[in-house]
Design a protein around this motif. Structure first.
Motif, PDB file in Angstrom:
ATOM      1  N   LEU A  62      40.712  41.230  39.518  1.00 32.01           N
ATOM      2  CA  LEU A  62      40.056  41.828  40.690  1.00 32.01           C
ATOM      3  C   LEU A  62      38.538  41.758  40.551  1.00 32.01           C
ATOM      4  N   LEU A 110      37.529  38.359  41.410  1.00 34.69           N
ATOM      5  CA  LEU A 110      37.647  38.111  42.856  1.00 34.69           C
ATOM      6  C   LEU A 110      36.521  38.811  43.613  1.00 34.69           C
ATOM      7  N   ARG A 136      33.269  37.011  43.058  1.00 34.18           N
ATOM      8  CA  ARG A 136      33.269  35.749  43.813  1.00 34.18           C
ATOM      9  C   ARG A 136      33.027  36.016  45.297  1.00 34.18           C
ATOM     10  N   ASN A 137      33.740  37.012  45.842  1.00 33.65           N
ATOM     11  CA  ASN A 137      33.578  37.325  47.267  1.00 33.65           C
ATOM     12  C   ASN A 137      32.178  37.863  47.559  1.00 33.65           C
ATOM     13  N   ASP A 162      34.865  32.522  39.359  1.00 29.24           N
ATOM     14  CA  ASP A 162      36.081  31.697  39.485  1.00 29.24           C
ATOM     15  C   ASP A 162      36.713  31.468  38.117  1.00 29.24           C
ATOM     16  N   MET A 183      41.772  43.459  51.931  1.00 27.92           N
ATOM     17  CA  MET A 183      41.994  42.022  51.748  1.00 27.92           C
ATOM     18  C   MET A 183      41.881  41.626  50.271  1.00 27.92           C
ATOM     19  N   ASP A 184      40.931  42.284  49.559  1.00 27.44           N
ATOM     20  CA  ASP A 184      40.793  42.011  48.122  1.00 27.44           C
ATOM     21  C   ASP A 184      42.073  42.391  47.404  1.00 27.44           C
ATOM     22  N   VAL A 214      45.033  42.615  48.713  1.00 27.12           N
ATOM     23  CA  VAL A 214      46.106  41.682  49.107  1.00 27.12           C
ATOM     24  C   VAL A 214      45.987  40.396  48.288  1.00 27.12           C
ATOM     25  N   GLU A 215      44.738  39.922  48.156  1.00 28.22           N
ATOM     26  CA  GLU A 215      44.500  38.697  47.371  1.00 28.22           C
ATOM     27  C   GLU A 215      44.898  38.919  45.911  1.00 28.22           C
ATOM     28  N   LEU A 216      44.542  40.095  45.405  1.00 34.58           N
ATOM     29  CA  LEU A 216      44.905  40.440  44.023  1.00 34.58           C
ATOM     30  C   LEU A 216      46.423  40.483  43.878  1.00 34.58           C
ATOM     31  N   GLY A 234      48.552  38.863  45.581  1.00 33.23           N
ATOM     32  CA  GLY A 234      49.022  37.473  45.595  1.00 33.23           C
ATOM     33  C   GLY A 234      48.903  36.838  44.222  1.00 33.23           C
ATOM     34  N   PHE A 235      47.724  37.044  43.602  1.00 35.12           N
ATOM     35  CA  PHE A 235      47.520  36.525  42.252  1.00 35.12           C
ATOM     36  C   PHE A 235      48.526  37.149  41.294  1.00 35.12           C
TER      37      PHE A 235
END
Lengths: 496, 219
Positions: free
Chosen positions: A33, A36, A39-40, A314, A461-462, A464-466, A468-469
């Motif tokens: 996280l 991410l 990066r964001n 990244d 969204m972060d 959700v992305e986390l 997913g990872f």
């Protein structure tokens, strides 16, 4: 869907193991996280930089062409002394360029000097008046003790934009000051001569009709301490620099300078369009007399810095994801070995192998959900710490690099020889008096530093992305570990 | 119901086979005991009947269909219920959850029927409190009762048990044997028990001794 229930029963029955799994997974998710988020945030910072730092295109005399002309005239008449003649920029040309799309605003800059009358300029022992006179393209300006910078608005001057100069009393010069004798003076000068906003001072021109002008002080600014150490040729102390409207500076220089400027700086709303504006602008001017120079160095500095941060973020994400997958896969392999008996019982009941794998996956997904929530709480903290460290390193690198570049090229950043002395900084709006070459070394990186603070926030969204990872990590871990389940023979576990 | 045709099994070499050319038939509503010396291969024979392993020679038929055609997983799911000496319950569950899980996996006609599972557990002498405890908190006898209850809630017509009384005291042994007899005679299932205890073997309707690689019926 019986495996859902079995997964839940297993997790709740073995609380100690479940807590350990949650802790390990949370630690992995926390770093994913953080990566991410950085990066964001770097992406956002780059976009913000694009919007806020912007880029500029400067219209000024074409010195290269002027030098060529001077050399050719020297070769034809060797008896006469070579003379460099540059043309001041016509404001009518500037207006045409200002109408181009992507040009947000423009700032005309006129530099000249005058002598203080009825008040004392700050005198410095190191002040010299030799060499490189006329630097900045103001060949017509004399060498008075007060340096006048005529601008459209002080807020567009790079030193004010980067906050190295600040209005402390009153206000700065604005477009409404055109045609007036309003002036903004430096705080040390004001203190020395007991001047304040509303007072008047007199300046006597050193060129043209050498007339005396009565000026009304509308503001006092504080120059940065580093700026006062300038040692520009022909300079007086920076405290002797005053800002007026460019119309007044033109008046001091002489009537032939009416509706002209040493340079005009156009602010471009989208730095990516700088080249397009330059190309379009070149079609509107006489390129033999004038040149358009671009400067998106601030944007490039921020972009480069943020690109490095993003690239590092990244790497963090991928390294942690790979390491996390390996760690979790090893944990799951150990867990499966420990649960061979349970798997054997399920197989003896006729449970399919994929449903047993699905049960393990569900257990890990349940652990993941808790871990993502925990990581969500800690992610901002870790992201901020890590992000600050990264930005600090990147900014230091960028500053060092910018400074060394500037030092490596005499006058490279607003130094001598630059047309109108205004190529320095991200907003080369002629922020130094003509011929004084206030280098503003490092002003570009100062701007960049100010704009590159990462705003790290955890959004849905972060998470959700986390998630997913996390799911991908869990899936890979289970797949790597499930070989044991697929090969397991119930007879060997339950009977042998 | 269950027919064993020319069955053979060995680990490394055929010359060292545990048994060969075995032909037996097991019928519904009967209980069978398989006895023999330790290491004779009776548990291995049971694992073949239970679909936990594949025979090296011959085949096993369930109602005329070879079990390898049914598929061992499907066979275990719907045709056979197994009771082990070490109970083999899911240790992170209660007796009730063990039964509910078995019913769900085997797709029993009673699946999801909690009352039925409770009824079976009560029938085997477990109290309401015991059936909600973790199985590991129960005694060996109680755990074996749960394992037997598990075979009763599933629809499988064949019940195989490997030394089901091996870890039990005399009283519990007697109780377990009674339950197996009930399963065979009242539920009309085929019960095959591997045992080394003469009392258990004597209680069964038929008894086979594995001796010199062959099964011999004892009278």
């Amino acid at each position: 869907m019986n495996f859902f229930k079995r997964a839940w029963l297993n997790l709740t029955a073995k609380k100690g193991r479940s807590v350990l799994l949650v802790l390990v997974t949370s630690a992995i998710m926390l770093f994913v996280l953080a990566g991410l988020l950085i990066r964001n945030a770097a992406d956002t910072a780059t976009t913000n930089a694009k919007n806020s730092v912007g880029a500029t295109v400067t219209l000024s005399a074409n010195r290269e062409a002027a030098f060529k002309k001077m050399r050719s005239s020297t070769s034809t008449s060797k008896s006469s002394k070579p003379k460099l003649t540059t043309s001041p920029v016509k404001l009518s040309d500037a207006t045409k360029i200002a109408k181009l799309s992507n040009v947000a605003s423009y700032n005309a800059t006129v530099s000249t000097s005058a002598n203080a009358t009825g008040f004392s300029a700050i005198s410095t022992s190191s002040s010299t008046d030799t060499g490189m006179k006329g630097m900045g393209g103001s060949t017509s300006s004399g060498s008075g003790d007060i340096a006048i910078t005529g601008v459209t608005t002080t807020s567009s001057v790079s030193t004010f934009e980067s906050s190295s100069s600040k209005i402390t009393k009153g206000r700065g010069i604005t477009a409404s000051d055109e045609g007036t004798n309003n002036v903004v003076i430096e705080s040390e000068l004001a203190k020395e001569d007991s001047l304040s906003v509303g007072d008047t001072i007199k300046l006597k021109g050193t060129t043209g009709d050498k007339k005396t002008y009565t000026m009304k002080i509308v503001g006092v600014y504080k120059a940065s301490s580093s700026a006062s150490t300038q040692q520009g040729p022909g300079s007086t102390d920076v405290s002797n620099s005053v800002y007026t409207s460019y119309t007044f500076a033109n008046t001091v220089k002489g009537s032939k300078y009416k509706n002209t400027a040493d340079s005009v700086t156009f602010e471009i709303s989208d730095p990516a369009k700088v080249s397009a504006v330059k190309t379009s602008g070149n079609k509107l001017i006489s390129t033999s007399k004038y040149s358009l120079t671009t400067d998106d160095s601030s944007y490039q500095t921020v972009k480069s810095s943020m690109d490095n941060v993003k690239s590092f973020a990244d790497k963090i994400v991928w390294l942690v994801a790979i390491a996390g997958t390996i760690i979790l896969a090893l944990i799951v392999i150990l867990m499966i070995r420990e649960r061979r008996y349970e798997i054997g019982v399920l197989l003896s009941l006729g449970e399919s192998r994929w449903k047993i794998v699905a049960q393990f996956f569900m257990e890990m997904v349940m652990v993941l959900i808790v871990s993502v929530v925990l990581a969500g709480f800690g992610g901002k903290f870790v992201g901020n710490k890590l992000g600050d460290q990264l930005v600090s390193q990147q900014t230091t690198t960028a500053t060092t690099s910018t400074t060394s570049t500037s030092q490596g090229q005499p006058g490279g950043t607003g130094g001598g020889g630059a047309p109108s002395g205004n190529t320095g900084g991200s907003k080369p709006s002629g922020n130094m008096p003509s011929g004084r070459g206030q280098g503003q070394i490092g002003s570009t990186s100062t701007n960049a530093t100010a704009k590159t603070d990462l705003d790290i926030n955890v959004t849905v969204m972060d998470l959700v992305e986390l998630g997913g990872f996390g799911l991908a990590i869990m899936f890979l871990s289970i797949m790597l570990a499930s070989g044991g389940i697929l090969r397991l023979q119930p007879k060997k576990v339950l009977i042998d | 119901m269950l027919k064993v045709n020319d069955l053979g099994y060995w680990y490394d070499r055929q010359e060292n086979s545990l048994f060969e050319h075995v032909n037996l038939e097991f019928k519904s509503g009967n209980s069978y005991a398989i006895v023999g010396q330790s290491g004779s291969g009776k548990t291995t024979f049971l694992s073949l009947l239970a679909g936990l392993d594949k025979p090296r020679a011959g085949q096993i038929e369930m109602n005329g269909e070879p079990i390898n055609k049914i598929g061992l997983t499907n066979y275990r799911k719907s045709k056979v219920a197994i009771v082990f000496q070490s109970y083999n319950l899911l240790t992170y569950m209660s007796p009730l959850d063990n039964l509910m899980t078995a019913m769900a996996i085997t797709k029993s006609e009673h699946r999801g029927d909690k009352e039925f599972a409770i009824k079976m557990l009560r029938q085997l002498g477990l109290t309401d409190d015991q059936m909600k405890k973790n199985v590991q908190r129960l005694s060996g006898g109680q755990q074996q009762r749960v394992a037997i209850a598990r075979t009763m809630v599933c629809d499988a017509k064949l019940v195989v048990a490997d030394e089901p009384t091996g870890n039990l005291d005399e009283e519990n042994t007697k109780y377990v044997i009674e339950q197996f007899q009930k399963i065979a005679h009242e539920q009309k299932k085929c019960v095959i028990i591997v045992t080394h205890e003469p009392d258990v073997a004597a209680a069964c309707d038929h008894s086979y001794r594995l001796e010199k690689h062959q099964f011999v019926e004892e009278t």
